[in-house]
Write an enzyme that holds these catalytic residues in place. Sequence first.
Site, PDB file in Angstrom:
ATOM      1  N   HIS A   1      25.972  12.556  52.346  1.00 15.25           N
ATOM      2  CA  HIS A   1      25.096  12.295  51.207  1.00 15.25           C
ATOM      3  C   HIS A   1      24.887  10.793  51.103  1.00 15.25           C
ATOM      4  O   HIS A   1      25.857  10.032  51.168  1.00 15.25           O
ATOM      5  CB  HIS A   1      25.739  12.777  49.898  1.00 15.25           C
ATOM      6  CG  HIS A   1      25.780  14.254  49.760  1.00 15.25           C
ATOM      7  ND1 HIS A   1      24.798  14.955  49.113  1.00 15.25           N
ATOM      8  CD2 HIS A   1      26.681  15.163  50.184  1.00 15.25           C
ATOM      9  CE1 HIS A   1      25.095  16.233  49.140  1.00 15.25           C
ATOM     10  NE2 HIS A   1      26.239  16.391  49.782  1.00 15.25           N
TER      11      HIS A   1
ATOM     12  N   TYR B   1      27.440  13.265  41.257  1.00 19.97           N
ATOM     13  CA  TYR B   1      27.364  14.413  42.164  1.00 19.97           C
ATOM     14  C   TYR B   1      27.857  14.027  43.557  1.00 19.97           C
ATOM     15  O   TYR B   1      28.639  14.743  44.169  1.00 19.97           O
ATOM     16  CB  TYR B   1      25.930  14.937  42.221  1.00 19.97           C
ATOM     17  CG  TYR B   1      25.728  16.022  43.250  1.00 19.97           C
ATOM     18  CD1 TYR B   1      26.157  17.319  43.003  1.00 19.97           C
ATOM     19  CD2 TYR B   1      25.112  15.748  44.467  1.00 19.97           C
ATOM     20  CE1 TYR B   1      25.979  18.309  43.950  1.00 19.97           C
ATOM     21  CE2 TYR B   1      24.934  16.733  45.406  1.00 19.97           C
ATOM     22  CZ  TYR B   1      25.366  18.016  45.145  1.00 19.97           C
ATOM     23  OH  TYR B   1      25.199  18.992  46.088  1.00 19.97           O
TER      24      TYR B   1
ATOM     25  N   GLN C   1      31.656  15.388  45.569  1.00 19.45           N
ATOM     26  CA  GLN C   1      31.316  16.392  46.550  1.00 19.45           C
ATOM     27  C   GLN C   1      32.524  17.225  46.979  1.00 19.45           C
ATOM     28  O   GLN C   1      32.433  18.435  47.094  1.00 19.45           O
ATOM     29  CB  GLN C   1      30.706  15.738  47.797  1.00 19.45           C
ATOM     30  CG  GLN C   1      29.234  15.630  47.740  1.00 19.45           C
ATOM     31  CD  GLN C   1      28.600  16.985  47.608  1.00 19.45           C
ATOM     32  OE1 GLN C   1      28.649  17.811  48.506  1.00 19.45           O
ATOM     33  NE2 GLN C   1      28.006  17.250  46.466  1.00 19.45           N
TER      34      GLN C   1
ATOM     35  N   HIS D   1      28.377  17.086  56.712  1.00 16.01           N
ATOM     36  CA  HIS D   1      27.127  16.454  56.278  1.00 16.01           C
ATOM     37  C   HIS D   1      27.431  15.152  55.541  1.00 16.01           C
ATOM     38  O   HIS D   1      28.582  14.884  55.202  1.00 16.01           O
ATOM     39  CB  HIS D   1      26.289  17.385  55.400  1.00 16.01           C
ATOM     40  CG  HIS D   1      26.939  17.782  54.113  1.00 16.01           C
ATOM     41  ND1 HIS D   1      27.906  18.760  54.038  1.00 16.01           N
ATOM     42  CD2 HIS D   1      26.768  17.339  52.846  1.00 16.01           C
ATOM     43  CE1 HIS D   1      28.293  18.908  52.779  1.00 16.01           C
ATOM     44  NE2 HIS D   1      27.615  18.047  52.034  1.00 16.01           N
TER      45      HIS D   1
END
Length: 144
Positions: free
Chosen positions: A63, A125, A129, A61
């Site tokens: 971000h 954040y 990750q 994924h």
Amino acid sequence: MKGWRSQSHVKWDCKYHIVIVPKYRRRKFYGSLRVEIGKILRQVCQQKEVELVEAKAMPDHVHLLLSIPPMVSIANTVVFLKGKSAIRINRDLEKVKGSLYGRSFWSRGYCVSTVGLDEVMIKEYIQNQEKHERDGERGLFDLE
């Protein structure tokens, strides 16, 4: 009001944390492919006049922290970003020739949250990750 932008009748600072996933959560983001997909996402953001503030590609994924003008819909921005980047990824990186009919790179959905004044926390954040996944910590968007 550091970081605020202005146009003729509006002062704004609209940032969104977006998570997008490849189809079937295939682990597509490795090595040079990861770098190339990052370049494609940056170029597509520039086409839409969206600022890519922070990004991190995990194996399954991505971000993104995007600064999007208030007159642009977040949904339209994500559709544009996923659509244009999928075309470029299929043609340039996966060397698909001919029609792209029936092909897709990204899954249909996405996760989005507004950042507001907690931008520093969201940036940290996104940057950490890999550490979060290694440690098995729950993320901001885990539902269980």
